[in-house]
Scaffold this motif. Structure first.
Motif, PDB file in Angstrom:
ATOM      1  N   LEU A 433       0.860  -1.107   0.633  1.00 45.58           N
ATOM      2  CA  LEU A 433       0.069   0.091  -0.220  1.00 45.58           C
ATOM      3  C   LEU A 433       0.977   1.091   0.115  1.00 45.58           C
ATOM      4  CD1 LEU A 433      -2.422   1.503   0.765  1.00 45.58           C
ATOM      5  CD2 LEU A 433      -2.541   0.813   2.836  1.00 45.58           C
ATOM      6  N   GLN A 437       0.897   3.339  -3.984  1.00 44.87           N
ATOM      7  CA  GLN A 437       0.765   4.846  -3.866  1.00 44.87           C
ATOM      8  C   GLN A 437       1.862   5.790  -3.917  1.00 44.87           C
ATOM      9  OE1 GLN A 437      -1.695   4.979   0.281  1.00 44.87           O
ATOM     10  NE2 GLN A 437      -3.338   5.852  -1.853  1.00 44.87           N
ATOM     11  N   ARG A 468      -0.740  -6.147  -5.695  1.00 47.88           N
ATOM     12  CA  ARG A 468      -1.505  -5.419  -5.081  1.00 47.88           C
ATOM     13  C   ARG A 468      -0.662  -4.082  -5.325  1.00 47.88           C
ATOM     14  NH1 ARG A 468      -6.127  -5.446  -4.251  1.00 47.88           N
ATOM     15  NH2 ARG A 468      -6.360  -4.063  -2.073  1.00 47.88           N
ATOM     16  N   TYR A 472      -2.264  -0.606  -6.216  1.00 48.29           N
ATOM     17  CA  TYR A 472      -2.554   0.247  -5.275  1.00 48.29           C
ATOM     18  C   TYR A 472      -2.159   1.811  -6.675  1.00 48.29           C
ATOM     19  CZ  TYR A 472      -4.386  -1.425  -1.331  1.00 48.29           C
ATOM     20  OH  TYR A 472      -4.954  -2.252   0.126  1.00 48.29           O
ATOM     21  N   GLU A 476      -3.618   4.890  -7.773  1.00 47.53           N
ATOM     22  CA  GLU A 476      -3.719   6.490  -8.588  1.00 47.53           C
ATOM     23  C   GLU A 476      -3.112   7.138  -9.089  1.00 47.53           C
ATOM     24  OE1 GLU A 476      -2.734   9.765  -5.719  1.00 47.53           O
ATOM     25  OE2 GLU A 476      -3.278   7.878  -4.341  1.00 47.53           O
ATOM     26  N   GLY A 512     -10.351  -1.890  -5.648  1.00 46.26           N
ATOM     27  CA  GLY A 512      -9.665  -0.682  -5.170  1.00 46.26           C
ATOM     28  C   GLY A 512     -10.617   0.907  -6.048  1.00 46.26           C
TER      29      GLY A 512
END
Length: 692
Positions: A433, A437, A468, A472, A476, A512
């Protein structure tokens, strides 16, 4: 039904090989992971499955800032908190009376916030729908009497506008009782005959924005009246007025308000708060990197803090330690080998009897942090961790973002070093995460065809945490209108790839902000992900698609889309991945919840929830499931469990649902089978009661 269906590993090597640990005994099958039951399961079954360390990944759902579809009312309220009417607001409102407003503005001037305010004035916070940028705006038609918002019209679509097209579109909007606001970059060319629909947005003054936000904090109870007055007093001081004079954007006002809140709550000095505000820009980041260009130890630590914000100090130190030798090797003089003294100023090994004392400890970690302008934050307990966490952070609100952006984009080879170190680093909970990002924010400023290509290695990984991370990052990036098309095309390519991990990455991305922002497109991508003729459905892919569906179900507005798609998959050919996924969903909902208790999921749905909240769609889905031999038993058992529970029977209005099923039994063989069996069971039970 396998309790570990979403996580159990399998492979071709398992076939044709006797495994004494997998033999059937006492109506149970013992597996390498999880527990599978034969026959019916009555009552509750609690299954606890320990995930593999690599699968202990972050499953946080980041709410999207940019949507294609309805914006939730609480999202709109949050955006308009502290809103200040900009100078051209009255003119924009007047132009919007024509049902179309083309708002031209520079980036960062609060255009989107003003657009939300204009539409919320007419339709309320729950009456705004976002649009994706089309190639030709004249092909779009309004469907409801709502406020429509299109952020970042592409140059091609802008050039295709004309007086004729806008007049026709305005007529459609008028008939539908709708209004459309389009935000356009100031440097995007528009045809001259579109001038009647144009307005130039100018930002409100940042001191007004800061004042409004501080007052909102007091009204919300975040500050006491005394603290609010203290913060407002600092705002009108010469130092803060001077700062805002040089930082004229609305976001600058928001950041000053937040800094003043921290000042009055923490007791910081005004000078330290101002220093932090000034320390976050790109010029300061470039100067800091230039000052440390000869120190691999400092550069590696700065990179680690920037790439892994919020991670524990031990994770930062470990990553920095792994990155340092890679930076050390850059431009090493010929003949100097790794480990020998070189330009970073580290003293070399000393000979026996040397008079100079050697420092074998080196600087303490907090001293190293101070040298790069960082500091440890207070210890906290993470939501997912059972141990204390002490993050570290730079002094300066945006310094982390600015440093990573400079390192990644401005210095040759640094991006490759960071990717290689991430690849080699051990996995720690949450790094996907944090890094995802951070990388997404950087790539939003990148250019060229390699922008998305560099994500491919992690997207094709067998390890879920890497997939993952890519999800993310893409989530973004897609918050920037200029990149939505490129991200959409990349996901379409990956969704049709033969490589299963790439398709898993597409599903993880749909689980997401990308999926929540574009639910209809996300379901099309998931459909493509499952469009493979070769069974079986791989466990990783099933788990990823299930997680994506669960994420979409977390917002009520998406339920109809998801359940309609599930019904389509239920009607697919048996043995295909689409059909297998639908069977998994229906079996899970009928026996417990979908996703199952052990599997990743945001919202867990039971068959009873479906019957109660969406009776019409539940009826169609149940009829299809009862007609399907693969789901008949599970669905029938689920219906029986609902009927035997007084609360669920009342909540679902089960007698009426049964009447509807009985009416459909004549034309549906599976429904007839269920109705007749239920009748025989009830008749037998009544006979036993009379006999006793």
């Amino acid at each position: 039904m396998s309790a570990g269906a979403d996580t159990a590993p399998s492979g071709p090597d398992d076939e044709g090989r006797p495994d004494p640990g997998s033999s059937y005994r006492d109506n149970q099958q013992r597996l390498e992971q999880g527990l599978a039951f034969m026959g019916r399961v009555g009552g509750d079954v609690n299954v606890i499955i320990g995930a593999l360390p690599d699968e202990d990944v972050a499953e946080n759902i980041v709410k999207p800032r940019l949507r294609e579809g309805p914006y939730p009312a609480d999202d709109v309220h949050a955006r308009l908190r502290g809103f200040v009417e900009p100078p051209a607001y009255a003119q924009c409102r007047k132009v919007l009376d024509s049902h179309i407003l083309l708002m031209r503005a520079r980036s960062g001037t609060g255009t989107s916030t003003a657009a939300f305010a204009l539409l919320a004035d007419r339709y309320g916070a729950d009456g705004i729908t976002g649009l994706d940028s089309p190639d030709d705006l004249s092909r779009w038609h309004p469907k409801e009497g709502r406020g429509y918002l299109l952020q970042g019209l592409s140059p091609g679509a802008a050039a295709s506008l004309s007086e004729v097209k806008l007049t026709a579109l305005a007529a459609l909007l008028r008939r539908a009782g709708a209004h459309l606001v389009v935000t356009i970059r100031a440097d995007t060319a528009l045809p001259g005959d579109t001038a009647p629909w144009q307005a130039v947005h100018r930002p409100p003054s940042p001191d007004e924005v800061a004042t409004k936000h501080l007052n909102a904090m007091t009204e919300a109870g975040e500050l006491t009246p005394e603290q609010g007055a203290d913060a407002l007093g600092h705002l009108v001081s010469a130092d803060f007025i001077g700062y805002l004079n040089g930082h004229p954007l609305p976001q600058d006002g928001v950041e000053v308000a937040e800094a003043l809140r921290d000042l009055v709550l923490s007791g910081k000095t005004a000078a330290s708060v101002l220093d932090e505000l000034k320390a976050g820009g790109l010029p300061e980041a470039r100067r800091a990197l230039a000052d440390s260009s000869h120190r691999a130890d400092r550069l590696s630590l700065m990179a680690a803090i920037s790439l892994l914000p919020g991670q524990d100090r031990t994770v930062i130190e470990e990553f920095s330690r792994m990155l340092r030798p890679r930076i050390d090797e850059r431009d090493r003089p010929a003949g100097v080998m790794a480990g020998q003294p070189e330009h970073i100023g580290t003293p070399g090994p000393l000979t026996e009897g040397s008079p100079t004392r050697r420092d074998v400890l080196g600087p303490a970690f907090e001293d190293r942090l101070a040298a790069v302008g960082a500091h440890p934050l207070p210890v906290r307990f993470g939501a997912a961790q059972r141990y204390p966490v002490q993050p570290v952070a730079f002094s300066g609100r945006h310094r982390s973002d600015a440093l990573l952006r400079c390192l990644w984009l401005d210095y040759e080879g640094m991006a490759d070093l960071l990717w290689k170190t991430l690849d080699a680093a051990p996995h720690h909970a949450g790094i996907e995460l944090a890094a995802g990002q951070a990388i997404g924010k950087v790539l939003a400023h990148a250019t060229g065809p390699g922008t998305l290509r560099q994500l491919h290695f992690f997207a094709a990984s067998d390890k879920r945490w890497r997939r993952r991370l890519v999800a993310y990052a893409l989530g973004e990036m897609v918050q920037h209108p200029a990149l939505t098309g490129a991200v959409r095309d990349q996901l379409r390519q990956w969704s049709r790839a033969a490589l299963v991990p790439l398709r898993c990455t597409v599903a993880e991305t749909c689980a997401g902000s990308y999926g929540l922002a574009r639910p209809a497109l996300a379901l099309k991508l998931l459909d493509a992900v499952l469009d493979k003729p070769d069974p079986p459905l791989e466990p990783d892919l099933r788990s990823a698609v299930s997680f994506a569906l669960s994420t979409l179900l977390s917002e009520d507005a998406n339920h109809a889309l998801v359940f309609d798609r599930l019904r389509e998959w239920q009607g697919a050919d048996p043995g295909t991945p689409r059909h297998a996924l639908a069977v998994h969903v229906l079996a899970s909902m009928s026996s417990a919840t979908f996703p199952p208790p052990h599997a990743p999921g945001v919202r867990r749905v039971r068959l009873a929830d479906l019957l109660a909240d969406h009776p019409a769609r539940a009826f169609d889905l149940v009829v299809t499931a009862l007609d399907d031999p693969a789901t008949h038993e599970a669905t029938a058992t689920g219906l029986t469990l609902i009927e035997s529970d007084p609360d669920l029977r009342r909540r679902t209005d089960f007698p009426r649902f049964l009447d509807a099923l009985s009416g459909a039994a004549r034309s549906h063989r599976g429904v007839l089978r269920f109705v007749l069996r239920r009748h025989r069971v009830r008749t037998a039970s009544s006979a036993e009661g009379l006999a006793s």
